[in-house]
Every structure is written in structure tokens, then in C-alpha cells.
Design an enzyme around this catalytic site. Structure first.
Site, PDB file in Angstrom:
ATOM      1  N   GLY A 113      -8.350 -21.469  24.606  1.00 53.23           N
ATOM      2  CA  GLY A 113      -7.962 -20.217  23.964  1.00 53.23           C
ATOM      3  C   GLY A 113      -6.950 -20.398  22.841  1.00 53.23           C
ATOM      4  N   ASP A 138      -4.730 -12.502  29.438  1.00 56.92           N
ATOM      5  CA  ASP A 138      -4.974 -12.274  30.873  1.00 56.92           C
ATOM      6  C   ASP A 138      -4.956 -13.651  31.533  1.00 56.92           C
ATOM      7  OD1 ASP A 138      -5.819 -11.508  33.352  1.00 56.92           O
ATOM      8  OD2 ASP A 138      -7.758 -10.725  32.706  1.00 56.92           O
ATOM      9  N   PRO A 185      -2.702 -24.798  33.722  1.00 56.97           N
ATOM     10  CA  PRO A 185      -3.393 -24.587  32.449  1.00 56.97           C
ATOM     11  C   PRO A 185      -2.878 -23.378  31.676  1.00 56.97           C
ATOM     12  CG  PRO A 185      -4.984 -24.859  34.245  1.00 56.97           C
ATOM     13  CD  PRO A 185      -3.631 -24.786  34.866  1.00 56.97           C
TER      14      PRO A 185
END
Lengths: 286, 286
Positions: free
Chosen positions: A142, A160, A167
Site C-alpha cells: 500500500g 484500515d 506489517p
């Protein structure tokens, strides 16, 4: 008394507390490249997903978390069209976001496809909108995705994430928030799940400071119950690009046919009320 | 994993959940005529009192419960002078009520003196106002006391009871609420702790119906976190005698020097926001 093998137990080390649900039939277990995903069938909370032993969600109470991570920011932006969800592999947040008709595209970027595979099997109600043509599910890093997103290409970023260990840790850093800031258009909003107000106040403080460090104009925390998380009390923190957080489209909530179980206009306003100890502490943060 | 003998564990049978705190040194245990009172020293929540195995309060988070059971009603009455607390043996509610200068007399009626003895030893901060000349501590049957109270002799009744099982059960009945109604003056308010919105909705419904059955004009529920209680999410329900609940003295909160850690004017208004599932369910109650 003690709990026998018929309980799923999560210990919160830093809180010195533990939460347990009765009914421990394991219906899913897989060690992915990143983490261990398990799903249990409980007696009273439906399915329960754990990642590396930490509670992610239950069938019974995830509606509160998912609604509060999505509707407050979406109804605070004048016209949210382009949304990114970082993490969110259970697809519950995606499902809520897609209820908004203004939304033209939602890209969900979770690093671990196994989370979504488990959700498809055991939380199908959360994955009901995964095939919506406006939804794009990516399984990738991400942070890298956000760094490569065209500047000004997003209206809303929803982080979220798991807790700031493992991680998920990099998602709480100024570097990541700077990438979000760059990718957001003027007036854009980022929201980050920000842990328990009672026992994680230093994490909430770090998020506020990091968001300001990444040039976000205004930061504000909202509060909601989340029974399966440590203390049962949770928060999310919003950062705004270039404006204050004062564009609540209350009339649109009233006129909407979006079905919710926790969120409504009254709840929206109430969620931003700061408990006195939080108000006092946060005065020193900016 | 499992929890070893170094944890205090409370099982919530009807919720199918359990909550535990680390650190199980027992510093108080007494079987009274009514119930078994225990106090433990925990690692992170300070002292923890259990009655018959059910969590009553911890040093760390009782401020939320005690503030929310007292200040919302006291600041909703135009001039609260005469207050009765039924239950409340730990004296935390009494301590909050006595912060109000308008209050001339507070009578606390708890059936079990051992609870207050344990509180004096292990929660001395909650008992700091017990010697206030305005405070009267009685150890007696709260229902009989209420039945014998002169009509119209009270402005506020706070029902700070245990759960609706065991000795606390009668405090949830229409007969008791009728006695409260009679003892209250016009414009008087009763507030009853009303369990978890998530798992005890039938109890909340029963309280609303019983209050209306006892002639209370308006009933309204307020919501707040309470980490050591099942689901970490709790409620209190108010009944009003002869008027609606619209007299919030907000300016008095702002002008006050009362110190709180959870409650403030913003929190007061926010606490009454009804989650959508609760709003929908409660439409059928009256």
C-alpha cells in the site's frame, strides 16, 4: 475459574487485559507470506478472524468499526468520487464505501490476499460488493501504491490497517502520510484507525503529530465502541488537506437510502465529542 | 494460549465472552450477609472489585461510569438539591454528586456495608467525600427506604445497582420505579444503570417500559464506554417526572470548576446520540 479449550483468547500485553469468546472451532487457518490468518466459529459473536493472534473482526460487531471508518469521512467531503483503502482486506470498509452513489472508484490495496480469501469464505456479507464495477482489489504494498498514485488523484484515503506492529507499522509513519497528502486532491481527507483512547493515547498522539508533520491542515479524532477490541473502545483519526473539518453533509444523510446499523447523523456529530482527559491531553499535541 | 493463575477472569455467560486482567493478588475477601466481595490488585487497572464474581469497578476506568451516572442528570435538572443514591456502595457516585454546590443533601442507601468497607480500604479516592456534612450513608433496603420517603422529597434518584440478578434484581421492577416516582418532586429525574447496548437490549427495553409503566413522562438512554464491563460499552437510562429531558444547563457546565476526566458539555450532548440499531428498536418500546 479458568477458561478451558473451548474459548478463543486474545491477550492485550500492553493493556494487561485479555478478551475471550466461547466457541473455538477453527474453520480457517493459513500462514501467508506475511502473517497467520485464523477464523473461529464462536457461540455468540459469529465468526471471529485473528491475524497473528490479534482480533481483527467478528460477525457481530464489525458493523460499528466499518461504518465509522467510512461514513464520517465520506459525509464530510463535499463530493467524494475517488477513494483508496489501504489494508481493509476483509472488504467490510469497501462494502460501506460503495454504498455512496457519488463514489466512482474505490481501490483497495491490501498486501495479503489470504485475508480476502478468508473473508470471502467466512464473511461473505462483507464481500458482497467486491464485484461492483467501481471496485478494484489489489494485493500489493500500500505504501508503494500510494507513492506512485498521481498527485491529486484521490478524494478520500482510508487506512484500515492492523496495529502499529508487524506489517501495519509503516502505515503509521510521516513518510506514508506524506504520500497520502500528495495523492489527495485539495479538500481531500485521510482517516486512520487509531486504537484505544484509554490505553493507546501515545499512539493517537503520534498519529496527530505525524499527520501535521505531513502537512495535513486539521486533525480530529472520533470515538466509537468496538467490543472485540482491547478495552471495547476505539478511535479513528482524520486529517484534512487544505481545509478544516466542517463540511458535514447532514442533509445528505437524512435524504440517503444507505442502510446502516450504527451510523446516523446524530452519531456522526456525537462521535467527535472529546472526553475531557483526551481534550486536555490533545491540547499539547499541536 | 490460555490464561494462568495470574489473571482475574470474569465470564459473561449471556454474552458468551470473558474479560480478564493480569495480576491476581487478592487483597480483600469477605462473604457478607448478601454476597461475596473481593478486591484484587491488578498490573494495569489498579484495584478491581468483584461481587459474586462479577466486575464492579477498577481504579483505572470507574471515572467514566461514575461521572456519567451523575453529571448528566444533575446538569439536566434546574436546581438539584436533594439526591438519593440506591446502591452505589463504592461511594464513587456519591463523590461525583457532592461536587455540585447546589446539592444540599445526598442519601446513599446500599444494602451491604461490606462493599463500603472494602471501598474505604481499597478505593479511598472514591470515599474522600464520605464525611461531607451533606452526605448520609445508610446501609439498608433501598426499596423500603424509597417507599417510605416523603412524597416529593427528592430531586434526583440515581440507581447505581448491580446487574438485574441477585440482590439488585428488584431495582429493575415497576414497583420500585413507582416508589421513586412518588418520592420525586415535579421535574425530578431518575437514572438507572442499564447494561450493555449490544448484548442487553431486552433489559434496556424492560427499563424503558417499566419507567413508563410507573408514570415517568420521558425516558432516554445515554451511552458511554466502560472497558471492564462486558462488551466495554455501557448505558444508563433516565426517566423524567412531568417534563421532558430538555433542561441541560450547558452554561453552568462551562462556568463550573467541577473537575472531571470524561464528562464535559460536548460529551453530555454526545452521550444521548442513539446508534441506528438502538433507535430503530426503541421506536417500538413506547
Amino acid at each position: 475459574m479458568n477458561l478451558d479449550e473451548n474459548w478463543v483468547i486474545e491477550v492485550c500485553e500492553e493493556g494487561g487485559s485479555a478478551f475471550a469468546l466461547r466457541g473455538s472451532q477453527k474453520v480457517f487457518e493459513q500462514q501467508s507470506a506475511y502473517q497467520k490468518i485464523e477464523v473461529f466459529e464462536t457461540d455468540t459473536y459469529g465468526k471471529l478472524m485473528l491475524i497473528d493472534g490479534y482480533t481483527m473482526l467478528s460477525s457481530r460487531d464489525n458493523f460499528i468499526y466499518h461504518e465509522m471508518l467510512s461514513h464520517p469521512v465520506l459525509y464530510s467531503h463535499p463530493a467524494p468520487r475517488r477513494v483508496a483503502i489501504i489494508g481493509g482486506g476483509d472488504c467490510g470498509t469497501l462494502h460501506e464505501v460503495l454504498k455512496h452513489r457519488t463514489v466512482e472508484r474505490v481501490t483497495q490495496i491490501d498486501i495479503d490476499e489470504v485475508v480476502t480469501q478468508a473473508a470471502r469464505l467466512h464473511f461473505p456479507e462483507l464481500c458482497a460488493s467486491n464485484t461492483d464495477p467501481r471496485a478494484e482489489l489489489l494485493f500489493a504494498d500500500g505504501i508503494r501504491w500510494m507513492e506512485q498514485a498521481p498527485p491529486g488523484s484521490l478524494d478520500i484515503v482510508i487506512v484500515d490497517s492492523t496495529d502499529p506492529i508487524g506489517p501495519g507499522e509503516v502505515l503509521f509513519t510521516p513518510a506514508f502520510y506524506s504520500a497520502c497528502y500528495r495523492a489527495l486532491d485539495e479538500g481531500g481527507l485521510v482517516v486512520q484507525q487509531s486504537e484505544s483512547p484509554l490505553i493507546h493515547l501515545p499512539i493517537v498522539e503520534r498519529i496527530h503529530r505525524s499527520l501535521h508533520g505531513a502537512s495535513f491542515h486539521t486533525t480530529q479524532t472520533l470515538f466509537f465502541p468496538q467490543p472485540v477490541y482491547p478495552t471495547g473502545w476505539w478511535s479513528a483519526t482524520i486529517g484534512t488537506k487544505g481545509i478544516g473539518l466542517n463540511g458535514f453533509r447532514e442533509a445528505d444523510v437524512a435524504a440517503s437510502d444507505i442502510e446502516t446499523r450504527y451510523y446516523n447523523a446524530e452519531v456522526h456529530r456525537a462521535a467527535f465529542a472529546q472526553p475531557e482527559f483526551f481534550r486536555q491531553a490533545s491540547e499539547t499535541w499541536v
